[in-house]
Write a protein that holds these residues in place. Structure first.
Motif, PDB file in Angstrom:
ATOM      1  N   PHE A  36      -3.822   9.658   6.583  1.00  0.00           N
ATOM      2  CA  PHE A  36      -2.803   8.566   6.346  1.00  0.00           C
ATOM      3  C   PHE A  36      -3.385   7.612   5.165  1.00  0.00           C
ATOM      4  CE2 PHE A  36      -2.434   8.810  11.203  1.00  0.00           C
ATOM      5  CZ  PHE A  36      -0.828   9.293  11.205  1.00  0.00           C
ATOM      6  N   GLU A  37      -4.398   8.116   4.588  1.00  0.00           N
ATOM      7  CA  GLU A  37      -5.145   7.537   3.654  1.00  0.00           C
ATOM      8  C   GLU A  37      -3.996   7.618   2.265  1.00  0.00           C
ATOM      9  OE1 GLU A  37      -8.950   8.814   2.800  1.00  0.00           O
ATOM     10  OE2 GLU A  37      -9.594   8.487   4.844  1.00  0.00           O
ATOM     11  N   VAL A  38      -3.260   8.504   2.347  1.00  0.00           N
ATOM     12  CA  VAL A  38      -2.320   8.713   0.937  1.00  0.00           C
ATOM     13  C   VAL A  38      -1.020   7.956   1.369  1.00  0.00           C
ATOM     14  CG1 VAL A  38      -3.092  11.059   0.429  1.00  0.00           C
ATOM     15  CG2 VAL A  38      -1.297  10.983   1.942  1.00  0.00           C
ATOM     16  N   THR A  39      -0.762   7.289   2.417  1.00  0.00           N
ATOM     17  CA  THR A  39       0.371   6.422   2.629  1.00  0.00           C
ATOM     18  C   THR A  39      -0.057   5.144   3.281  1.00  0.00           C
ATOM     19  OG1 THR A  39       0.396   7.433   4.998  1.00  0.00           O
ATOM     20  CG2 THR A  39       1.770   8.490   3.486  1.00  0.00           C
ATOM     21  N   ASN A  40      -0.241   4.891   4.286  1.00  0.00           N
ATOM     22  CA  ASN A  40      -0.302   3.211   4.664  1.00  0.00           C
ATOM     23  C   ASN A  40      -1.601   3.013   5.289  1.00  0.00           C
ATOM     24  OD1 ASN A  40       0.484   4.517   6.806  1.00  0.00           O
ATOM     25  ND2 ASN A  40       1.663   2.972   7.593  1.00  0.00           N
ATOM     26  N   LEU A  41      -2.788   3.811   5.193  1.00  0.00           N
ATOM     27  CA  LEU A  41      -4.079   3.366   5.770  1.00  0.00           C
ATOM     28  C   LEU A  41      -4.912   3.013   4.532  1.00  0.00           C
ATOM     29  CD1 LEU A  41      -6.332   3.245   7.840  1.00  0.00           C
ATOM     30  CD2 LEU A  41      -6.826   5.391   7.854  1.00  0.00           C
ATOM     31  N   HIS A  42      -5.470   1.972   4.121  1.00  0.00           N
ATOM     32  CA  HIS A  42      -6.155   1.351   3.164  1.00  0.00           C
ATOM     33  C   HIS A  42      -7.491   0.922   3.317  1.00  0.00           C
ATOM     34  CE1 HIS A  42      -1.846   1.286   1.539  1.00  0.00           C
ATOM     35  NE2 HIS A  42      -1.805   0.496   2.740  1.00  0.00           N
ATOM     36  N   TYR A  43      -8.620   1.132   2.418  1.00  0.00           N
ATOM     37  CA  TYR A  43      -9.977   0.762   2.465  1.00  0.00           C
ATOM     38  C   TYR A  43      -9.884  -0.254   1.322  1.00  0.00           C
ATOM     39  CZ  TYR A  43     -10.715   4.595   5.682  1.00  0.00           C
ATOM     40  OH  TYR A  43     -10.706   5.102   6.911  1.00  0.00           O
ATOM     41  N   THR A  44      -9.112  -0.551   0.489  1.00  0.00           N
ATOM     42  CA  THR A  44      -9.271  -1.843  -0.386  1.00  0.00           C
ATOM     43  C   THR A  44      -7.749  -2.452  -0.762  1.00  0.00           C
ATOM     44  OG1 THR A  44     -10.003  -2.564  -2.389  1.00  0.00           O
ATOM     45  CG2 THR A  44      -9.289  -0.410  -2.553  1.00  0.00           C
ATOM     46  N   VAL A  45      -7.779  -3.649  -1.161  1.00  0.00           N
ATOM     47  CA  VAL A  45      -6.308  -4.159  -1.599  1.00  0.00           C
ATOM     48  C   VAL A  45      -6.490  -3.890  -3.076  1.00  0.00           C
ATOM     49  CG1 VAL A  45      -5.215  -6.127  -1.440  1.00  0.00           C
ATOM     50  CG2 VAL A  45      -6.520  -5.265   0.427  1.00  0.00           C
ATOM     51  N   GLN A  46      -5.740  -3.411  -3.880  1.00  0.00           N
ATOM     52  CA  GLN A  46      -5.602  -3.388  -5.100  1.00  0.00           C
ATOM     53  C   GLN A  46      -4.504  -4.430  -5.617  1.00  0.00           C
ATOM     54  OE1 GLN A  46      -7.539  -1.775  -7.239  1.00  0.00           O
ATOM     55  NE2 GLN A  46      -8.496  -0.755  -5.526  1.00  0.00           N
ATOM     56  N   GLU A  47      -3.140  -4.584  -5.012  1.00  0.00           N
ATOM     57  CA  GLU A  47      -2.383  -5.576  -5.588  1.00  0.00           C
ATOM     58  C   GLU A  47      -1.747  -6.235  -4.023  1.00  0.00           C
ATOM     59  OE1 GLU A  47       0.795  -3.644  -7.812  1.00  0.00           O
ATOM     60  OE2 GLU A  47      -0.793  -2.705  -9.094  1.00  0.00           O
ATOM     61  N   LEU A  48      -1.787  -7.434  -4.271  1.00  0.00           N
ATOM     62  CA  LEU A  48      -1.408  -8.096  -2.899  1.00  0.00           C
ATOM     63  C   LEU A  48       0.195  -7.930  -2.931  1.00  0.00           C
ATOM     64  CD1 LEU A  48      -3.099 -11.646  -3.396  1.00  0.00           C
ATOM     65  CD2 LEU A  48      -3.663  -9.909  -1.565  1.00  0.00           C
ATOM     66  N   ASP A  49       0.952  -7.847  -4.078  1.00  0.00           N
ATOM     67  CA  ASP A  49       2.334  -7.595  -3.974  1.00  0.00           C
ATOM     68  C   ASP A  49       2.762  -6.497  -3.167  1.00  0.00           C
ATOM     69  OD1 ASP A  49       4.458  -9.535  -4.801  1.00  0.00           O
ATOM     70  OD2 ASP A  49       5.463  -7.790  -5.712  1.00  0.00           O
ATOM     71  N   ALA A  50       1.848  -5.494  -2.980  1.00  0.00           N
ATOM     72  CA  ALA A  50       2.271  -4.350  -2.246  1.00  0.00           C
ATOM     73  C   ALA A  50       2.512  -4.436  -1.128  1.00  0.00           C
ATOM     74  CB  ALA A  50       1.275  -3.174  -2.509  1.00  0.00           C
ATOM     75  N   PHE A  51       2.023  -5.646  -0.322  1.00  0.00           N
ATOM     76  CA  PHE A  51       2.131  -5.843   0.947  1.00  0.00           C
ATOM     77  C   PHE A  51       3.066  -6.867   1.424  1.00  0.00           C
ATOM     78  CE2 PHE A  51      -2.018  -3.989   0.054  1.00  0.00           C
ATOM     79  CZ  PHE A  51      -2.118  -3.237   1.033  1.00  0.00           C
ATOM     80  N   ARG A  52       3.869  -7.593   0.553  1.00  0.00           N
ATOM     81  CA  ARG A  52       4.824  -8.524   0.434  1.00  0.00           C
ATOM     82  C   ARG A  52       5.690  -8.158   1.653  1.00  0.00           C
ATOM     83  NH1 ARG A  52       5.643 -13.174  -2.277  1.00  0.00           N
ATOM     84  NH2 ARG A  52       4.391 -12.261  -3.797  1.00  0.00           N
ATOM     85  N   GLY A  53       5.942  -9.111   2.656  1.00  0.00           N
ATOM     86  CA  GLY A  53       6.932  -9.253   3.511  1.00  0.00           C
ATOM     87  C   GLY A  53       6.584  -7.801   4.781  1.00  0.00           C
TER      88      GLY A  53
END
Length: 348
Positions: free
Chosen positions: A137-154
């Motif tokens: 899931f690391e290539v989709t929606n499992l993340h180990y860092t936050v690069q852009e806050l806006d990618a998580f909007r809503g």
């Protein structure tokens, strides 16, 4: 000695805040400077958190970590030091004349009068989520860092972790996400007290003491739900999610540096008040060092860097000034001030 290599006054190993500021300040001391870093860009650990807001650097208004990193990198290059990226220093050999030969893993050799170690906690890698099959899931929606806050909007976010970064991400993401749940195996969080209080007083759903122990996917590509389990009662529940963010800390490795004869403990090297290690001519700064009253802030890294550079200068030339003139009186800035259109008063 007949060495065909170019000799530098100081070679800084590590390109984080301490290393970058040391490169700048050594220019103020008119030292011939080289900086070597294993990463492909300057920034060190700061590169992991470009969207974190930095509040605690004196005189700097709240600034994104990514922006501050770029500014520090630009400042580091003020006096045109040699910067070598993508090279890990693996060997340090002191010569009969007191200089050092540094060899990198690729075989390159560097020659220097002094060394400043600013390697933080060594080669660092994110601790992965220890659930079988999580890596897909690391290539989709499992993340180990936050690069852009806006990618998580809503979106509905679950954060697993309880350190500084997990708390900071929770505080920042709750401003843009539909919901943020933070899951931590202990009731206490490791972040700065004010940030933890801010998180607890916000809309963040704090679930302690829980762990994320299962990931559920309807199509095998995206995580749609996570199971969290109470570490004491064993009670489990399922949460709907759009994204999962994991911050379980870092795994660090000093690698061959441990073989250099330095007095290194589990995480740090011991230095005195002059940032000297137990090897004459090798100094250290930043998160790599430990001493009484050490301040583990970016501002503290700057102070370490200044002390290391000043004492490296004195190691080379005991008759040198103990500190650099401040920038408003330092002759090295005259031309640069003119280039900026600054007209200086004639003080004769």
């Amino acid at each position: 000695m007949g060495n065909p290599l170019e000799l530098y006054d100081v070679t800084i190993i590590g390109g984080g805040p301490a290393g970058m500021y040391a490169a700048f300040y050594s220019g103020m001391r008119d030292m011939k400077t080289k900086l070597i870093d294993a990463n492909q860009e300057l920034g060190g650990r700061m590169l992991l958190y470009p969207e974190k807001m930095i509040w605690d650097v004196g005189g700097v208004t709240p600034t994104l970590c990514g922006t501050l990193t770029k500014q520090l990198a630009q400042q580091a290059q003020t006096f045109d030091p040699a910067i070598i990226l993508g090279e890990q220093v693996s060997e340090c050999e002191r010569q009969e004349d007191g200089t050092f030969l540094l060899r990198t893993a690729s075989g390159r050799v560097h020659w220097t009068r002094t060394v400043i170690m600013a390697i933080g906690y060594g080669i660092r890698k994110m601790a992965k989520l220890e659930i079988e099959g999580a890596d897909r899931f690391e290539v989709t929606n499992l993340h180990y860092t936050v690069q852009e806050l806006d990618a998580f909007r809503g979106k509905h976010i679950v954060i697993s972790g309880g350190g500084d970064s997990a708390v900071d991400w929770a505080n920042e993401l709750q401003l843009v996400a539909a919901s943020v749940t933070i899951v931590h195996r202990r009731n206490e969080f490791g972040g700065h007290e004010r940030n933890v209080t801010r998180m607890r007083e916000s809309t963040v759903n704090v679930r302690t003491p829980y762990i994320v122990d299962k990931l559920h996917s309807r199509d095998g590509n995206l995580i749609n739900q996570v199971s969290i389990t109470h570490v004491e009662s064993g009670r489990s529940e399922i949460l709907d999610v759009d994204d999962v963010i994991v911050n379980h800390g870092m795994r660090s490795d000093f690698g061959p540096v441990r073989d250099w004869g330095l007095n290194i403990g589990k995480w740090t090297v011991n230095v005195n008040t002059r940032m000297e290690t137990n090897t004459p001519g090798i100094f250290a700064a930043g998160d790599f060092v430990d001493y009484d009253n050490k301040v583990r802030l970016i501002a503290g890294a700057f102070t370490d860097a200044v002390l290391a550079v000043n004492n490296a200068k004195l190691f080379i030339d005991p008759g040198a000034e103990k500190v650099a003139y401040v920038s408003s009186h330092n002759s090295r800035f005259k031309e640069k001030n003119r280039a900026l259109g600054v007209i200086e008063e004639d003080r004769h």
